[in-house]
Design a protein around this motif. Structure first.
Motif, PDB file in Angstrom:
ATOM      1  N   LYS A   1       2.094   5.227   0.952  1.00 21.77           N
ATOM      2  CA  LYS A   1       1.119   4.716  -0.029  1.00 21.77           C
ATOM      3  C   LYS A   1      -0.291   4.732   0.531  1.00 21.77           C
TER       4      LYS A   1
ATOM      5  N   ARG B   1      -4.122   5.192   1.096  1.00 19.72           N
ATOM      6  CA  ARG B   1      -5.238   5.145   0.148  1.00 19.72           C
ATOM      7  C   ARG B   1      -6.513   5.206   0.961  1.00 19.72           C
TER       8      ARG B   1
ATOM      9  N   ILE C   1     -10.605   5.080   1.440  1.00 22.56           N
ATOM     10  CA  ILE C   1     -11.738   4.394   0.838  1.00 22.56           C
ATOM     11  C   ILE C   1     -13.024   4.857   1.511  1.00 22.56           C
TER      12      ILE C   1
ATOM     13  N   SER D   1     -12.316   5.455  -4.010  1.00 23.13           N
ATOM     14  CA  SER D   1     -11.044   5.392  -3.300  1.00 23.13           C
ATOM     15  C   SER D   1     -10.017   6.230  -4.032  1.00 23.13           C
ATOM     16  N   TYR D   2      -9.098   6.806  -3.275  1.00 21.20           N
ATOM     17  CA  TYR D   2      -8.083   7.654  -3.898  1.00 21.20           C
ATOM     18  C   TYR D   2      -6.837   7.661  -3.020  1.00 21.20           C
ATOM     19  N   ASP D   3      -5.692   7.972  -3.622  1.00 19.04           N
ATOM     20  CA  ASP D   3      -4.441   8.038  -2.881  1.00 19.04           C
ATOM     21  C   ASP D   3      -4.446   9.274  -1.996  1.00 19.04           C
TER      22      ASP D   3
ATOM     23  N   PRO E   1      -0.333  11.671   0.442  1.00 19.46           N
ATOM     24  CA  PRO E   1       0.338  10.421   0.795  1.00 19.46           C
ATOM     25  C   PRO E   1       1.829  10.510   0.481  1.00 19.46           C
TER      26      PRO E   1
ATOM     27  N   ASN F   1       4.260   8.387  -1.435  1.00 21.34           N
ATOM     28  CA  ASN F   1       4.374   7.215  -2.301  1.00 21.34           C
ATOM     29  C   ASN F   1       5.819   6.854  -2.623  1.00 21.34           C
TER      30      ASN F   1
ATOM     31  N   ARG G   1       0.469  -4.482   4.344  1.00 17.84           N
ATOM     32  CA  ARG G   1      -0.607  -3.525   4.086  1.00 17.84           C
ATOM     33  C   ARG G   1      -1.599  -3.597   5.248  1.00 17.84           C
TER      34      ARG G   1
ATOM     35  N   LYS H   1      -4.847  -1.607   7.573  1.00 17.79           N
ATOM     36  CA  LYS H   1      -6.014  -0.748   7.369  1.00 17.79           C
ATOM     37  C   LYS H   1      -6.496  -0.210   8.697  1.00 17.79           C
TER      38      LYS H   1
ATOM     39  N   GLU I   1      -5.929   2.635   3.993  1.00 24.47           N
ATOM     40  CA  GLU I   1      -4.943   1.560   3.878  1.00 24.47           C
ATOM     41  C   GLU I   1      -3.570   2.183   3.745  1.00 24.47           C
ATOM     42  N   TYR I   2      -2.569   1.524   4.292  1.00 27.85           N
ATOM     43  CA  TYR I   2      -1.222   2.092   4.222  1.00 27.85           C
ATOM     44  C   TYR I   2      -0.188   0.987   4.308  1.00 27.85           C
TER      45      TYR I   2
END
Lengths: 462, 630
Positions: free
Chosen positions: B161, B163, B165, B170-172, B180, B182, B197, B199, B344-345
């Protein structure tokens, strides 16, 4: 099977032996009520008393029907007791002899003597208290006088821990400064020099030494100062003992048939617990019974922290006195010479004493003269008695002392490493060990704290 | 019905630093292994800084190598600059650090995987785990096929997941422009695995040709190059420099004026970032009084002009980044090739794992690397190696290999993660190790190679060499212990030369070497029998003699520590039935299920009093079972 620990019934004198005018014998375990029923005779049947009540009665040896003592007995049913088991407490008259006889009786009835600290251990195993509390309670039990209980209470409230936190904090700060340079060598933080470390460590070593030294005083507060009273018969030893104890203690006990044994009294002089030991006369004797007393007396003298050598202002310094003095010569440094009966003083003989012994304290038990001077002199013997417990932190817990000594050793070894030109990674190892020892007392984990300190104080990042 | 492939002993999901070590270890130990990656061209990628090693991390690489892992060898083949850090600060913290040619590293590692017996390297996205009765059975790919497996190792890095930034955009995405993962994240959740989560971030990359290096301080590599691998004898290579520069007042002003546009401060980012890796805006806010910050320029490789801007990670919007970079001395005309981003993951809670890195609740499922809440290539590789080893040991029906805190940084790393958990990406530091004088990088082979040999990752030949080296060290120490030099003119002159106090009677060379001012190589001047030993052996002899007292002290502490580590807690223990344990301790112990009393004592919320209770309980329990047997 939920209950894993031994559940046999244990008993012990719960107030330290000879520590107080009244001794408390505590019995804990499933058989506690049964044995109490067998030895206690009071109004009604012990088994029918309601829980958490205190009754008056007598302890009677069921085999001989001999009355051992008049006591107050408390009955406390599980689980709301100190150990969470059934508990009986017997308050008997002071001195260890009565307490010991009752204890012997209990042991005969199948009760096991408790190991040191076993009540507290059961309390903590049964989830009543945590370790720190257990330690503080152990100290509270030992503290009989106001002053020592104040120390215990202060520790509970964390004054000692405040000081230790401060020491730990400065150690953590040096560590962070060293470690940040070890872990982030590519950054140009100002490097902590070995000299700076040495300076800070020296300061902390001083503080630790003070704390450790305070332990001896703490021991006196906790265990009392052992004072032996010696002198020829009729010099006035017993009257002095009675005078000192009578003024201060709550209950006067007189145990008949033990005049040849050592008499023990616990007194309280300005908040400092003093254990007075009255010895039999120290004359050479062929009387077997007296001989035992003399040997015992010498033993007591050896153990005593302070010896009050009682002389007679009326009879002067006689051969008997010099015989005794000869026997205790080795202990000269801990002898206080007390000349009693100044009310009946023979001026010539008093002068004679003064020539032989330059430093004396003149008293008259009869006229209550000089007792305050004597008390003050005794207090001076309480090593560092000038320390005012109100402002001074005192170590009273042996585990704490041990950890502080270990921390001190670590810091000393850091210093010698620095002197020997060792590298920072080694010096920091010793400092970290020291911080960890102190962390064991205050319950802090050092590694995480050092790392936090690094990130708070130094700017690092990709 | 989906296509069912032939079954594997070990399946590794992800081919980053953890995955590569896991797959190689498993295959080398003889297990039939498959490793999956979403993109065969991104194997062993370094999406952040192009270097390997550094303090504590360099130690990890040495340990991986000593056990038979690959990272050190691959780094030796592809490094373009090498330095030993902390040389003045003591042997415990000497640390190797190398700049790596990022592309070459990937190629060498990919080729190593390709050439490995028993290993199938395959491009596929794993989208689902097949778990039945709390036991792993295999994995499903995005095209719907099923790979049965006896064990599965998750090494998904920051892809779950993911993402990205940048400012308010921001985008996946995975790192470095990759996709990613998902579906796998959803699969883990479905199987009841708790996810957290986290970062992290990476700074911008610049075209070297647009940089004016004359305004910076050059940082060349060391000569000679010290290799990571105990098997690499010598590296002779031209090295590339790094450069140091400082941020300016102007840079700080730009950050302050645009702080409201940073997603860190506007609340867009919810993941927890590492304390040790603050973004540049964090540095400005938290260390407001610092007038300048260090920034390093690191080369990304030989065949590229791309350079990495160490110390300047940010998640500011593009225009702010632009202004920030141009305010740096020498970067006024910088051409930005990749903008900095925060990512972020999803990661799992490492306390759900055993010390073997197997899930407590899912038999045969292991996980390693950044998915376990760690950060860094070296930390990932170390875990990957251990997970690979333990997956095979499990298949063999043997006890897992668990390195304790006194054996290796790897032990500290895994114990910290599994026992204490982490609330930020975990980075290895030397200050985390209690016994770092023993856990040196120079003796990693002495500590771990016998273990690597025993499990089958160290060849006979390498092991024989290792034994020979240890004997040479021992013999030389013995020789120095025996040989005495007299207070002759020559010796006195020697002592005077090195400002060392004179001797009045004979002294053992051993004792002379203990003096800080006397080095092993200088002894040659007064010792005509000194053998010509390789530098690594001479260094080892010197460390062992000079720090003998300290090492002995540490070994004593280790002995104490081991006593608690060796007190095992039976797996069927029921903490609820232990009287006297506080409720918090019961809950923590029941959740973490520590292996030994030592591990239990490190769980936060478990007090020394709880440990005493536990000791009493365990004693009573063993007394009882003995009674029952008798």
């Amino acid at each position: 099977m939920a209950n894993i620990q031994d559940t046999d019934t244990i008993a012990a004198v719960a107030s330290a032996i000879g520590n107080a005018g009244i001794s408390i014998i505590r019995i804990s375990g499933s058989e506690a009520f049964n044995v109490a029923t067998k030895i206690f005779k009071g109004k009604g049947n012990f088994n029918e008393y309601s829980s958490h009540t205190i009754r008056y009665g007598k302890i009677i040896d069921p085999d001989t029907n001999e009355i051992i003592d008049e006591v107050l007995i408390s009955k406390m049913a599980a689980p709301k007791t100190y150990t969470t088991e059934d508990v009986v407490e017997i308050n008997c008259h002071g001195g260890f002899i009565t307490a010991k006889r009752i204890l012997d009786l209990l042991l005969r009835l199948g009760v096991r003597p408790a190991e040191a600290g076993e009540f507290t251990k059961r309390a903590f195993i049964n989830g009543r208290i945590d370790l720190v509390q257990a330690e503080a309670i152990a100290d509270l039990i030992g503290s009989i006088t106001e002053k020592s209980s104040k120390v215990a209470v202060t520790q509970l409230e964390g004054r000692l821990s405040q000081i230790l936190q401060r020491i730990r904090k400065s150690l953590v700060e040096i560590l962070a400064e060293i470690e940040v340079n070890l872990d982030y060598p590519e950054y140009d933080f100002e490097e902590v020099t070995i000299n700076q470390c040495v300076q800070i460590i020296n300061g902390i070593i001083g503080e630790l030494k003070n704390l450790i030294e305070s332990f001896d005083y703490g021991k006196v507060l906790r265990e009392g100062l052992n004072v032996a009273i010696i002198g020829k018969p009729n010099a006035g030893k017993s009257s002095l003992l009675n005078r000192l104890s009578g003024k201060n203690r709550a209950i006067v006990t007189d145990i008949p048939g033990t005049t040849r044994d050592v008499l023990e009294e616990y007194v309280n002089i300005q908040g400092v617990p003093i254990k007075l030991l009255d010895t039999a006369g120290l004359r050479e004797t062929s009387d077997v019974v007296e001989k035992i007393g003399v040997e015992k007396a010498l033993e007591v003298i050896d153990l005593a922290d302070l010896i009050l050598f009682v002389l007679d202002a009326h009879t002067g310094f006689e051969k008997e006195d010099s015989d005794i003095l000869e026997k205790v010569e080795d202990y000269y440094s801990k002898i206080l010479f007390v000349v009693n009966k100044t009310d009946k003083a023979d001026e010539e003989k008093l002068k004679e004493i003064k020539i032989k012994i330059p430093e004396i304290i003149e008293i008259s038990v009869l006229e209550d003269y000089g007792i305050d001077v004597l008390e003050k002199s005794i207090l001076q013997y309480v090593n560092k008695a000038e320390i005012d417990t109100d402002n001074q932190i005192i170590i009273t817990n042996a585990r704490h002392k041990k950890l502080l000594v270990e921390a001190l050793d670590c810091l000393k070894s850091a210093l010698s490493a620095a002197e020997a030109g060792m590298t920072l990674d080694l010096i920091s190892m010793d400092i970290k060990n020291a911080a960890e020892k102190i962390g064991f007392i205050t319950g802090h984990e050092i590694t995480e704290e050092v790392i936090m300190n690094i990130f708070e104080r130094f700017c690092i990042g990709k | 019905m989906s296509f069912v492939h032939e079954p594997y002993d070990v399946i590794v999901v992800g081919a980053g630093h953890a995955g590569c070590e896991a797959a190689l270890a498993a295959a080398r130990m003889g297990a039939k292994t498959a490793i999956f990656t979403m993109n065969l061209d991104s194997i062993a990628n370094m999406p952040c800084n192009p270097n390997i090693g550094g303090t504590a991390k360099g130690h990890l690489v040495r340990e991986i190598d000593a056990l038979g892992g690959e990272m050190g060898k691959c780094a030796d083949k592809t490094l373009i600059q090498s330095r030993t850090l902390n040389t003045a600060k003591g042997p415990a913290v000497y640390s190797l650090r190398a700049q790596i040619d990022r592309r070459s590293y990937q190629q060498v590692m990919k080729h190593t995987l390709e050439c490995q017996e028993n290993l199938h390297l395959c491009q596929a996205e794993i989208v689902d785990l097949v778990i039945r009765n709390n036991k792993i059975e295999g994995v499903k790919t995005h095209i719907g096929s099923f790979f049965p497996a006896r064990t599965v190792i998750l090494t998904t890095g920051t892809f779950l997941k993911g993402r990205i930034i940048i400012g308010d955009v921001s985008y996946d995405a995975g790192p470095d422009g990759l996709l990613p993962a998902n579906s796998l994240s959803e699969s883990l959740k479905r199987h009841g695995i708790e996810l957290m989560r986290f970062k992290t971030g990476t700074p911008a990359r610049i075209n070297r040709r647009s940089i004016d290096f004359s305004k910076m301080i050059e940082q060349p590599g060391d000569d000679p190059i010290v290799p990571f691998s105990f098997e690499t004898e010598k590296i002779e290579r031209e090295q590339i420099s790094c450069y140091l520069l400082y941020s300016t007042e102007d840079t700080h002003r730009i950050v302050r004026e645009n702080l409201h546009r940073s997603p860190l401060y506007s609340g867009t980012i919810e993941g927890i970032g590492p304390r040790y890796c603050p973004s540049f805006e964090d540095k400005i806010v938290k260390f407001a009084d610092k007038k300048q910050h260090q920034i390093f320029i690191e080369p990304m490789g030989l065949d590229t002009e791309e350079v990495y801007l160490q110390g300047f990670s940010t998640s500011m919007p593009e225009d702010v980044q632009h202004a920030m970079i141009k305010s740096l001395p020498g970067l006024e005309n910088a051409q930005i090739m990749r903008y900095a981003y925060a990512i972020e993951y999803d990661c799992l809670n490492p306390t759900d794992l055993k010390l073997s890195l197997e899930f407590k609740k899912i038999d045969g499922l292991f996980s390693a690397g950044q998915i376990n809440g760690s950060s860094g290539y070296e930390e990932a590789a170390a875990q990957g190696l251990m997970a690979g080893i333990n997956a095979v040991l499990k298949i063999r029906g043997e006890d897992p290999l668990i390195l304790d805190r006194s054996q290796a940084y790897i032990g500290v790393l895994i114990d910290d993660l599994v026992t204490k958990g982490t609330n930020e990406p975990y980075r290895m530091m030397t200050s985390r190790a209690e016994y770092r004088l023993h856990l040196r990088q120079d003796n990693a082979d002495a500590r771990l190679t016998p273990i690597g040999y025993k499990i089958g990752l160290i060849s006979e030949e390498r092991y024989r060499k290792f034994i020979k080296k240890q004997e040479a060290i021992k013999n030389e120490i013995e020789r120095l212990r025996k040989k005495t030099v007299p207070p002759s003119v020559k010796v006195i002159e020697f002592l005077d030369k090195y400002n060392s106090s004179r001797i009045k009677s004979g002294i053992k060379l051993y004792d002379l070497l203990k003096r800080p001012e006397i080095t092993y190589s200088s002894l040659k001047e007064i010792d005509n029998e000194m053998p010509d030993l390789p530098k690594v052996i001479a260094d080892e002899v010197s460390i062992l003699i000079k720090y003998e007292g300290y090492i002995a002290k540490q070994m004593q502490q280790i002995e104490q520590f081991k006593k608690m580590e060796e007190k095992m807690i039976p797996e069927d223990i029921n903490y609820d039935e232990i009287q006297g344990l506080r409720i918090e301790a019961k809950q923590k112990l029941a959740k973490l299920r520590p292996r030994s009393l030592g591990q239990a004592s490190r769980i936060s919320g478990v007090s020394p009093a709880d440990i005493s209770v536990l000791i009493i309980y365990l004693n009573a329990r063993s007394r009882r079972s003995k009674r029952n047997e008798g």
